[in-house]
Design an enzyme around this catalytic site. Structure first.
Site, PDB file in Angstrom:
ATOM      1  N   CYS A 118       0.928  -1.213   0.021  1.00 22.67           N
ATOM      2  CA  CYS A 118       0.055   0.072  -0.024  1.00 22.67           C
ATOM      3  C   CYS A 118       0.988   1.208  -0.100  1.00 22.67           C
ATOM      4  CB  CYS A 118      -0.971  -0.013   1.111  1.00 22.67           C
ATOM      5  SG  CYS A 118      -2.029  -1.531   1.106  1.00 22.67           S
ATOM      6  N   CYS A 171      -1.357   4.507  10.551  1.00 23.82           N
ATOM      7  CA  CYS A 171      -1.434   5.885  11.264  1.00 23.82           C
ATOM      8  C   CYS A 171      -2.342   5.902  11.873  1.00 23.82           C
ATOM      9  CB  CYS A 171      -1.143   6.978   9.986  1.00 23.82           C
ATOM     10  SG  CYS A 171      -0.751   8.389  10.621  1.00 23.82           S
ATOM     11  N   GLY A 191       1.127   4.126  -1.881  1.00 25.76           N
ATOM     12  CA  GLY A 191       1.034   5.712  -1.943  1.00 25.76           C
ATOM     13  C   GLY A 191       0.740   6.441  -0.849  1.00 25.76           C
ATOM     14  N   PRO A 192       1.185   7.661  -0.804  1.00 23.34           N
ATOM     15  CA  PRO A 192       1.876   8.297  -1.910  1.00 23.34           C
ATOM     16  C   PRO A 192       3.612   8.058  -2.057  1.00 23.34           C
ATOM     17  CG  PRO A 192       1.841   9.928   0.219  1.00 23.34           C
ATOM     18  CD  PRO A 192       1.058   8.647   0.437  1.00 23.34           C
ATOM     19  N   GLY A 193       4.214   7.146  -0.888  1.00 20.03           N
ATOM     20  CA  GLY A 193       5.438   6.717  -1.397  1.00 20.03           C
ATOM     21  C   GLY A 193       6.468   6.959  -0.215  1.00 20.03           C
ATOM     22  N   GLY A 194       5.946   7.595   0.581  1.00 23.64           N
ATOM     23  CA  GLY A 194       6.864   7.814   1.967  1.00 23.64           C
ATOM     24  C   GLY A 194       7.808   6.788   2.268  1.00 23.64           C
ATOM     25  N   LYS A 195       7.309   5.822   2.696  1.00 29.61           N
ATOM     26  CA  LYS A 195       7.726   4.727   3.289  1.00 29.61           C
ATOM     27  C   LYS A 195       8.461   3.782   2.087  1.00 29.61           C
ATOM     28  CE  LYS A 195       4.768   4.389   7.180  1.00 29.61           C
ATOM     29  NZ  LYS A 195       3.933   5.178   6.518  1.00 29.61           N
ATOM     30  N   GLU A 211       0.369   0.047  -5.434  1.00 23.94           N
ATOM     31  CA  GLU A 211      -0.674   1.011  -5.107  1.00 23.94           C
ATOM     32  C   GLU A 211      -1.818   1.171  -6.071  1.00 23.94           C
ATOM     33  OE1 GLU A 211      -1.121   3.606  -2.840  1.00 23.94           O
ATOM     34  OE2 GLU A 211      -3.125   3.777  -4.007  1.00 23.94           O
ATOM     35  N   ASP A 262      -4.142  -3.876  -7.100  1.00 25.50           N
ATOM     36  CA  ASP A 262      -5.023  -4.271  -6.107  1.00 25.50           C
ATOM     37  C   ASP A 262      -4.537  -5.307  -5.143  1.00 25.50           C
ATOM     38  OD1 ASP A 262      -6.745  -4.921  -3.934  1.00 25.50           O
ATOM     39  OD2 ASP A 262      -8.560  -5.044  -5.473  1.00 25.50           O
TER      40      ASP A 262
END
Ligand SMILES: C[S@@+](CC[C@H](N)C(=O)[O-])C[C@H]1O[C@@H](n2cnc3c(N)ncnc32)[C@H](O)[C@@H]1O
Length: 486
Positions: free
Chosen positions: A302, A424, A304-308, A327, A354
């Site tokens: 999962c 989060c 998006g948006p790609g931080g991790k 994503e 998915d």
């Protein structure tokens, strides 16, 4: 006292498509004029869009500031008024409710944001009271007309009769007899959310909720900006040279005391980015678990948006591993690609997929991150309005998807591989509730003591899981479970 178990003053929906521009003034899309009193008008337009069409303040406000060419002090004031009003909305609504003869629920959705904006200026800023009222009534005249502006004027004059502390003594329930209701009004949270956060903290529900209070207060503080130096592309020392200070816990993090992150060369060059410190640490913990045998295939389900994913791709590149980042939303996958493709040795690949119907075979990965969609109750500092969007009922509606994604993550890991389940949110039904439900139905995974992989960080362990907290760690309330596939 009105029950504040959810935002009590949700108006009926208006037809969509009106944009944030609330008044009758004509707007030239080619060159929108800067409005009179641009800071207040922009704050009002954002507050109204949040109220009427569930707009996201963190997206709409920067867009309006840009479109209207509002910069410097006006931009700073618009930001303070918007976020300050959204954060304290529950408190202001309780006070406004006491200042009008009818129920606040009957106030028009055009008028309610202007009342909240006025209350915020009067009760929580240094703006002189007469300027707070006059400027707000002036906005009201332009957006809702003279008649309703007179109503706004009358209400705000009543608000001005007391300061915030005196108002709270009048409108908040008694702390000893109703601690949850008291904290809900004083710290501007829905009542059910106060209870849910207290349960996640382990605060005694029969007691005074002594630890819940600093958490709620922290949600109303402006979070500091934390940067990540992408492994192999920038260092914390580079960021410190640019004016940041080394962070407490993450070896990749630095805090930016003030100013625009884009002023740092490393951020402009995408060698560094804005990323919460706990987000960095949960990804880092996944990479610290030892795995026997090959350790070359990593998956972020999962992304998006790609931080991790950006951080994992950098770490993978340093260890001869490769990251597959999946994503489901194409636009967000594009953001993941920007974050990942600048990693060392280009160690990441991004797919639109998915992850509940995986395109990869079972057992294909050595390390799997599943950072599931959640209520976002851990990021209330950055998205203050989200606290009013959920109800106890809707707060649990992502659980089936979260369980499905965790089950697929365990399928994707090979025997001996490791899975990090991350949210989060500290809300128990989407943290340990999901992990325990999934593990109850299968015998091929065991929980690891996640805090062992974050050894120098105090007070993060909650049983075998890790839970970060804004008031303890200065981070988002990020949850981590680490699971070993057998
Ligand atoms: C909490 S966010 C992930 C944040 C990300 N890990 C980061 O650090 O930037 C959850 C993401 O999962 C995506 N998502 C939701 N359902 C999905 C699915 N079935 N398959 C893949 N991605 C999904 C959402 O679009 C969203 O981008």
């Amino acid at each position: 006292m009105t029950d504040r178990s959810r935002s009590p003053y949700r108006p009926s929906r208006r037809p969509k498509g009106g944009g944030a521009q609330g008044g009758k003034g004509k707007k030239n899309p080619a060159a929108p004029p800067t409005p009179r009193d641009p800071a207040r008008r922009t704050a009002y337009d954002v507050l109204r869009a949040v109220e009427e069409r569930d707009a996201y303040a963190n997206l709409l406000l920067p867009a309006l500031l840009r479109e209207r060419n509002i910069t410097g002090r006006d931009a700073a004031l618009a930001t303070e008024l918007t976020y300050g009003t959204l954060r304290r909305q529950g408190t202001y609504d309780a006070i406004l409710d006491a200042c009008i003869d009818r129920s606040l629920t009957s106030v028009d959705t055009e008028v309610l944001p202007v009342l909240r904006l006025g209350a915020h200026q009067q009760l929580s800023t240094n703006i002189p009271p007469h300027a707070a009222v006059n400027s707000t009534v002036d906005i009201a005249r332009r957006v809702v007309g003279h008649h309703r502006a007179r109503f706004v004027n009358a209400v705000l004059r009543k608000v001005g009769a007391r300061d915030l502390e005196a108002w709270l003594a009048v409108v908040a329930p008694d702390r000893d007899t109703d601690p949850t209701g008291h904290l809900a009004v004083v710290h501007s949270h829905p009542r059910w959310m106060v209870s849910a956060l207290a349960a996640a903290l382990g605060d005694d529900p029969e007691g005074r909720l002594d630890e819940t209070e600093p958490l709620l207060a922290a949600h109303n503080e402006r979070p500091r900006v934390t940067l990540v130096a992408k492994p192999g592309r920038a260092s914390v020392a580079d960021l410190v040279e640019g004016g940041a200070t080394a962070a407490r816990y993450s070896p990749f993090a630095a805090y930016l005391p003030e100013g625009d992150p884009a002023l740092l060369r490393e951020v402009r060059q995408r060698r560094a980015a804005v990323q919460d410190e706990a987000s960095q640490l949960v990804a880092l913990a996944l990479t610290r678990v030892s795995v026997a045998g090959a350790d070359t295939r990593w998956l972020d389900m999962c992304a998006g948006p790609g931080g991790k994913a950006g951080l994992l791709a950098g770490l993978a590149g340093q260890r001869d591993a490769r990251l597959l980042a999946a994503e489901v939303q194409p636009a967000r996958a594009g953001l993941v690609a920007q974050a990942v493709h600048r990693s060392v040795r280009d160690a990441g690949r991004v797919v639109v997929a998915d992850s509940t119907r995986p395109a990869w075979r079972d057992g294909a990965f050595d390390r799997v991150l599943v950072d599931v969609p959640c209520t976002g109750m851990g990021a209330l500092r950055r998205r203050p309005e989200s606290r009013w969007r959920r109800t106890p009922e809707t707060a649990g509606e992502l659980a089936p998807l979260q369980r499905d994604l965790l089950a697929r993550a365990l399928d994707a890991a090979r025997p001996g591989g490791v899975v990090a389940y991350v949210t989060c949110s500290p809300h128990l039904p989407e943290t340990r509730g999901v992990v325990e439900d999934v593990l109850a139905g299968r015998s091929d995974a065991a929980v690891l003591r996640a805090a062992d992989f974050l050894d120098d960080i105090p007070d993060v362990a909650t049983g075998d899981y890790v839970q970060f907290w804004p008031h303890r760690h200065g981070t988002d309330a990020m949850f981590l479970a680490l699971l070993r596939k057998s």
